[in-house]
Design a protein around this motif. Structure first.
Motif, PDB file in Angstrom:
ATOM      1  N   PRO A 267     -78.223  75.990 -32.487  1.00 49.95           N
ATOM      2  CA  PRO A 267     -76.907  76.014 -31.740  1.00 49.95           C
ATOM      3  C   PRO A 267     -76.723  77.333 -31.336  1.00 49.95           C
ATOM      4  O   PRO A 267     -76.679  78.280 -32.117  1.00 49.95           O
TER       5      PRO A 267
ATOM      6  N   ARG B 177     -70.543  68.823 -29.638  1.00 48.00           N
ATOM      7  CA  ARG B 177     -71.728  69.161 -28.888  1.00 48.00           C
ATOM      8  C   ARG B 177     -72.755  69.661 -29.726  1.00 48.00           C
ATOM      9  O   ARG B 177     -72.440  70.651 -30.601  1.00 48.00           O
TER      10      ARG B 177
ATOM     11  N   GLU C 156     -75.312  71.797 -28.818  1.00 47.77           N
ATOM     12  CA  GLU C 156     -75.893  72.778 -28.664  1.00 47.77           C
ATOM     13  C   GLU C 156     -74.879  74.161 -28.844  1.00 47.77           C
ATOM     14  O   GLU C 156     -75.660  75.332 -29.038  1.00 47.77           O
TER      15      GLU C 156
ATOM     16  N   VAL D 182     -70.618  74.098 -21.756  1.00 54.70           N
ATOM     17  CA  VAL D 182     -71.542  74.265 -22.587  1.00 54.70           C
ATOM     18  C   VAL D 182     -72.718  74.822 -22.020  1.00 54.70           C
ATOM     19  O   VAL D 182     -73.421  75.677 -22.546  1.00 54.70           O
ATOM     20  N   GLU D 183     -72.862  74.256 -20.595  1.00 55.20           N
ATOM     21  CA  GLU D 183     -74.401  74.672 -20.020  1.00 55.20           C
ATOM     22  C   GLU D 183     -74.138  76.347 -19.781  1.00 55.20           C
ATOM     23  O   GLU D 183     -75.217  77.020 -19.746  1.00 55.20           O
TER      24      GLU D 183
ATOM     25  N   VAL E 127     -74.893  77.964 -23.064  1.00 53.60           N
ATOM     26  CA  VAL E 127     -76.286  78.130 -23.459  1.00 53.60           C
ATOM     27  C   VAL E 127     -76.827  79.052 -22.558  1.00 53.60           C
ATOM     28  O   VAL E 127     -78.101  79.988 -22.926  1.00 53.60           O
TER      29      VAL E 127
END
Length: 218
Positions: free
Chosen positions: A3, A26, A28, A114-115, A118
């Motif tokens: 993560p 989440r 991630e 979140v995208e 990352v």
């Protein structure tokens, strides 16, 4: 993939708590800490070694732009995404000049956030569509006859579908959003994006948009 270690920086405690709760479900990302101003953010980043910092801009003690500038010098491995309410030119370009690799508004969806986190952790950049438009417009206003070599035409041209993907990418759309607009599988879009970056010689989506604009592909 482990993560992404995330530090939240905002002077509103309620917003930090809400974001921590939202991101807590989440897989991630993992929120490793919070800070209420820029000075605390710099200290906490040194203690916690986050991969990414979500940075508000207008805060007391030390604002987000100044904190981002310090992090870019003192902890260059930390990737900063500005997360703010404002997208006026002064804030946008100050944050990007300070070293932010992304700029998002607080009404962003959790999936998009979140995208972006990352993407930043992997070395990419992400911009709110309105911000991407400002960056492209600024590049378009730059003088052409400046004595520097101009970008060379692509060795391998983009396909019509890749151009479609590029246009949406330049608008700041996520792979999922591009897939929905073009009625494609998300994996197919990911492959198109990879091909577009390779053909443009770009390391991330923002650089691809800027190079495409310089080549009059948009």
């Amino acid at each position: 993939m482990n993560p992404v270690r995330l530090l939240l920086v905002d002077d509103q405690a309620l917003f930090r708590e809400a974001l921590t709760t939202l991101l807590g479900v989440r897989a991630e990302v993992v929120v490793v800490g919070e800070a209420g101003d820029g000075a605390e953010a710099v200290r906490r980043a040194a203690e916690l070694a986050p991969d990414v910092v979500l940075m508000d801009l207008r805060m007391p003690v030390l604002d987000g732009v100044a904190a981002t500038r310090r992090l870019s010098v003192e902890q260059p491995h930390v990737r900063v995404i500005a997360l703010t309410t404002f997208d006026d030119d002064e804030d946008v370009f100050a944050a990007l000049r300070a070293g932010a690799v992304g700029y998002l508004l607080k009404d962003v969806s959790s999936a998009r956030l979140v995208e972006a986190v990352v993407t930043a952790a992997r070395g990419g950049s992400v911009l709110e569509p309105s911000v991407a438009a400002k960056v492209v417009a600024r590049v378009a206003r730059m003088p052409v006859d400046d004595g520097r070599p101009r970008p060379q035409p692509l060795v391998v041209p983009l396909s019509d579908r890749e151009v479609d993907v590029l246009r949406l990418l330049a608008d700041g759309r996520s792979n999922r959003e591009i897939a929905g607009t073009l009625h494609l599988a998300e994996g197919t879009v990911k492959n198109h994006v990879t091909n577009v970056l390779g053909k443009l010689g770009a390391r991330d989506r923002t650089q691809a948009a800027l190079r495409a604009r310089a080549l009059d592909l948009l």
